[in-house]
Enzyme design. Structure first.
Site, PDB file in Angstrom:
ATOM      1  N   LYS A  45      23.189 -23.771 -32.121  1.00  0.00           N
ATOM      2  CA  LYS A  45      22.136 -22.865 -32.605  1.00  0.00           C
ATOM      3  C   LYS A  45      22.322 -21.412 -32.136  1.00  0.00           C
ATOM      4  O   LYS A  45      23.230 -20.745 -32.572  1.00  0.00           O
ATOM      5  CB  LYS A  45      20.757 -23.401 -32.176  1.00  0.00           C
ATOM      6  CG  LYS A  45      20.366 -24.704 -32.912  1.00  0.00           C
ATOM      7  CD  LYS A  45      18.928 -25.074 -32.589  1.00  0.00           C
ATOM      8  CE  LYS A  45      18.476 -26.350 -33.234  1.00  0.00           C
ATOM      9  NZ  LYS A  45      17.727 -26.161 -34.461  1.00  0.00           N
ATOM     10  N   PHE A  95      15.233 -35.686 -29.625  1.00  0.00           N
ATOM     11  CA  PHE A  95      16.055 -35.388 -30.806  1.00  0.00           C
ATOM     12  C   PHE A  95      17.405 -34.869 -30.317  1.00  0.00           C
ATOM     13  O   PHE A  95      17.469 -33.872 -29.601  1.00  0.00           O
ATOM     14  CB  PHE A  95      15.393 -34.336 -31.699  1.00  0.00           C
ATOM     15  CG  PHE A  95      16.197 -34.062 -32.944  1.00  0.00           C
ATOM     16  CD1 PHE A  95      15.912 -34.726 -34.136  1.00  0.00           C
ATOM     17  CD2 PHE A  95      17.268 -33.166 -32.920  1.00  0.00           C
ATOM     18  CE1 PHE A  95      16.674 -34.503 -35.276  1.00  0.00           C
ATOM     19  CE2 PHE A  95      18.036 -32.946 -34.056  1.00  0.00           C
ATOM     20  CZ  PHE A  95      17.738 -33.614 -35.228  1.00  0.00           C
ATOM     21  N   THR A 125      40.005 -31.445 -36.054  1.00  0.00           N
ATOM     22  CA  THR A 125      40.868 -30.393 -36.609  1.00  0.00           C
ATOM     23  C   THR A 125      40.486 -29.015 -36.091  1.00  0.00           C
ATOM     24  O   THR A 125      41.323 -28.287 -35.568  1.00  0.00           O
ATOM     25  CB  THR A 125      40.822 -30.397 -38.147  1.00  0.00           C
ATOM     26  OG1 THR A 125      41.295 -31.655 -38.605  1.00  0.00           O
ATOM     27  CG2 THR A 125      41.698 -29.288 -38.735  1.00  0.00           C
ATOM     28  N   ASP A 135      20.602 -31.742 -22.948  1.00  0.00           N
ATOM     29  CA  ASP A 135      20.833 -31.238 -24.304  1.00  0.00           C
ATOM     30  C   ASP A 135      20.035 -29.952 -24.475  1.00  0.00           C
ATOM     31  O   ASP A 135      18.813 -29.983 -24.609  1.00  0.00           O
ATOM     32  CB  ASP A 135      20.393 -32.313 -25.304  1.00  0.00           C
ATOM     33  CG  ASP A 135      20.548 -31.862 -26.757  1.00  0.00           C
ATOM     34  OD1 ASP A 135      20.692 -30.652 -26.994  1.00  0.00           O
ATOM     35  OD2 ASP A 135      20.508 -32.740 -27.645  1.00  0.00           O
TER      36      ASP A 135
END
Lengths: 500, 500
Positions: free
Chosen positions: A357, A217, A381, A326
């Protein structure tokens, strides 16, 4: 820190509110030592089923505005403290899910409340800058104090982003840019590169790929989603890139009892990885990078050995692919080390390490050669949010001050011991207890029983989450002490005793 | 509000600091009326070139950590006020770029400072929830008070997200899910759907597409980037989906003088849109949705008529495609209406309207039928940030209280009048003045001159940004009053007078 008043309250509340008694307890966990956190509650306290009437009412109200099918219940965050999440019906639960593993040091930690009350930080809260063009004066210092102080080995560069998906999307872009620059010999892009990319065509938009793993994931935006293979509901109906997907080792637990079988399984997966790299190169879609979680989290808490990851890293280097670890769910200390990949014992384990997280801000660390060669290539941005860097700096300071990685290791050992004992006691219900630090999981015999256990536990004041097809995952905050482990194990035992 | 002390200071500072004098002024803008904002400065004040020595030093420091090629200068946000951005060298600039158009009511607005000082909001700042599963008690009310109070016509549903790219990615996913559910007749997905999507293959991961426009910008994650066609540097080296790209009308300005030519150009583009929809359907990659900005911003402030958008909306409906209006840059009041698409005068202009920037939080509004049929389909850990909803609610209250949309319309008229006059005065330098509200732009004869003007303006205390190949874009905050327009025009005139 510990207060005897609190521990007296605790003993009282355990008996009064939770009706714990020796006769109702088939599993005898250690006596709970004193509470370590003087700002938190002394135990769960349940007033209604969860979700209660007020949660139902609010869910109905929110249902007029957006999809509410995933809502568990509504929370009273003002009243939540430390490891305890309070809901809008006044139920107080020991939180072992922590907002999908994203609360590092519990609710309303006094250090964070103090930080956010400091008038010197007001400007950071109301003036969100476009960080890539107009950073605030303290930005380099704040990044050094926060993120760089926990840089993974081999990395001194970091890019912040607003969330986990954006972190991985931009990490993938960094790998693609790196790969194409290598291919071009670091020369200027051709006129054809520049015109073809404007209309989504090669060579400007190249047919490169990222290799990911079954059960992995990495987020839900379209680049990330092409590397996510946890559940069909995450992917159904969304177009995806044709990128290679390798098997992730299916290990047998406990790992130490099945080392030969597991080594064979890992060798099989590594071989498949190499085959896929070759195959996709031949297909004209070369693998620019490999992305992997140190522990597959959403996919069911699947572990692999340090050897597996070391070999994978070598395969990546051998084939000229970047290696992206990851750590969105595993990072931040919950495995007992700040980064889960530190358990592999390597000097330069990765090219890119992404996070979000528990780190409060998204982003990724990268090795020097993964810096984009020009401005505005990795850009948006906001590029993160300095108000989250403030929180992170304070969280890290609490982790150091309160020695929380040591605490996590200690709590994790107690949790694993307890889970192994419960598994021995309920062999028809539980299996495959596994974990690193407090990042633990256990399998339940089937999906329906798993969900039944989660509901019953919640109604007893233990908030847990599932993962994979039939696992329960444990994702407490870093302030989850041995004391909380025993409190949990006693209540969990009560729940298991009710399962037919 | 206005203080005569400030306006006296202003007159003084204009003469002392900016050396404005009648003799140096070929363009005579109206006398500046009194300052409207009692909390802001009375004019620019420049001490060094920009970037100054401290900015250079910090850029070097940050360069050790990340790519700094896009850094303009470092800011002192504490000292910035209203329309004035102060840098770390003590330069105070009138900010007509506002963090890439993302600051709604200026720096350090007293209402926002008060809001963030309120101890009742502390919990929201330190306890970031996983909004999709455990929202705070006040979430439905806060969303109603903030986002739903500015719902575009025809929409009462909204999903928050953390940034603009995530907003568009998830809006695209919502359109894909809607399209496939229509195709399936709203029945359960097949077993083949569920297994094929896990490995990125059809029919589960369908070959659907989003139609976008040349010059469009919708973000930089991989789904968004497949619809972004502003500059090569945004897209180079990143894999993209093979999705159709239509021409955006190239209008001649002023629009009222070229209505016949422009209508022809728009008809040509609309025809091409229909052709592409048919062609991509035949290719087996049906267009699930059309995405467009009401004014192409990054791509060079390209306008189209209300007629064009109304016809496009009809084409979308005719072919069963969703119509997604991306208001990330145009939304929030800067065109004189809260949403730029309100200028089209339609009852149900869009199926999806996405936002971010001035709205403080990302997200998208959607019509009922675009709600995903199940939970966890449009989902991520944070799903936005309640602390940003707090800010937005207050910003909207200030917009109403201070009647800022009326102010924007007034300032916008003054700005357009001034730009038209300057364009008449400097026909060899400026052309194509255009705008709606204060969302204005003007073209410069070439890229080099444009950049020269931007640098000279900055050193005179006017901070502006470019867009497209040779445009200057005006993106002031909503508190940019007529007074500021005249101050700007006078200084801009000085700059233009220096251009050879």
């Amino acid at each position: 820190m510990a207060s005897s008043v609190i521990s007296r309250h605790l003993a009282l509340s355990l008996h009064k509110n939770l009706h714990l008694s020796v006769s109702g307890c088939r599993y005898a966990s250690k006596a709970a030592p004193k509470a370590q956190l003087d700002f938190e509650y002394d135990g769960p306290s349940m007033k209604t089923e969860v979700p209660g009437p007020r949660s139902h009412e609010l869910t109905k109200q929110l249902g007029e505005i957006q999809n509410v099918a995933a809502i568990n219940f509504f929370c009273n965050y003002e009243e939540s403290r430390g490891n305890y999440l309070v809901d809008v019906d006044g139920n107080r639960m020991l939180d072992i899910y922590t907002q999908i593993s994203s609360i590092p040091i519990g609710y309303n930690h006094p250090a964070l409340l103090k930080l956010m009350s400091n008038p010197n930080n007001l400007s950071t809260l109301v003036n969100r800058p476009a960080l890539g063009i107009l950073p605030p004066e303290n930005f380099p210092d704040k990044i050094s104090e926060s993120l760089l102080s926990v840089s993974p080995s081999g990395m001194s560069r970091v890019q912040t982003m607003a969330c986990g998906s954006c972190s991985n999307e931009n990490a993938y872009k960094a790998m693609f840019i790196w790969y194409r620059n290598k291919e071009r010999g670091h020369t200027t892009p051709s006129a054809e590169d520049l015109t073809s990319c404007m209309i989504n065509q090669g060579p400007g938009c190249p047919d490169l790929s990222i290799l990911s793993f079954i059960g992995g994931f990495h987020g839900r935006t379209m680049g990330c989603l092409s590397t996510t293979h946890s559940k069909a509901i995450h992917k159904l109906d969304v177009p995806a890139f044709d990128w290679p997907i390798a098997p992730f080792p299916k290990l047998q637990y406990p790992l130490e009892e099945f080392s030969r079988e597991n080594a064979q399984e890992e060798a099989r997966c590594l071989e498949e990885v190499e085959d896929l790299i070759v195959k996709w190169r031949q297909k004209g879609k070369p693998v620019a990078g490999i992305v992997i979680e140190p522990i597959q989290a959403e996919g069911g808490d699947n572990h692999a050995s340090a050897d597996f990851f070391r070999s994978l890293r070598k395969i990546a280097s051998k084939h000229g692919c970047a290696f992206h670890v990851d750590e969105v769910q595993t990072g931040g200390g919950c495995t007992g080390k700040f980064w889960a990949h530190e358990h592999w014992g390597m000097d330069n384990p990765a090219d890119i390490v992404s996070f979000s997280k528990k780190l409060m801000t998204g982003g990724y660390f990268y090795r020097d050669e993964f810096e984009a060669d020009k401005g505005y290539r990795i850009f948006n941005t906001w590029m993160g949010d300095p108000s989250k860097n403030l929180l992170l700096a304070e969280v890290l300071s609490v982790i150091r001050r309160e020695n929380l990685l040591v605490e996590v290791t200690r709590s994790g050992k107690a949790l694993m011991t307890g889970l192994n004992e419960l598994q021995a006691q309920y062999p028809g219900i539980l299996s495959r207890a596994r974990g690193q630090g407090t990042f633990c999981a256990i399998d339940v015999r089937d999906d329906a029983t798993r969900n039944d256990i989660l509901t019953k536990a919640r109604n007893k004041g233990i908030f847990l989450g599932g993962c994979g097809e039939r696992s329960i995952r444990f994702r407490p905050a870093l302030v989850f002490k041995e004391y909380h482990v025993h409190l949990f194990l006693n209540l969990f035992n009560d729940v298991l005793a009710q399962i037919k």
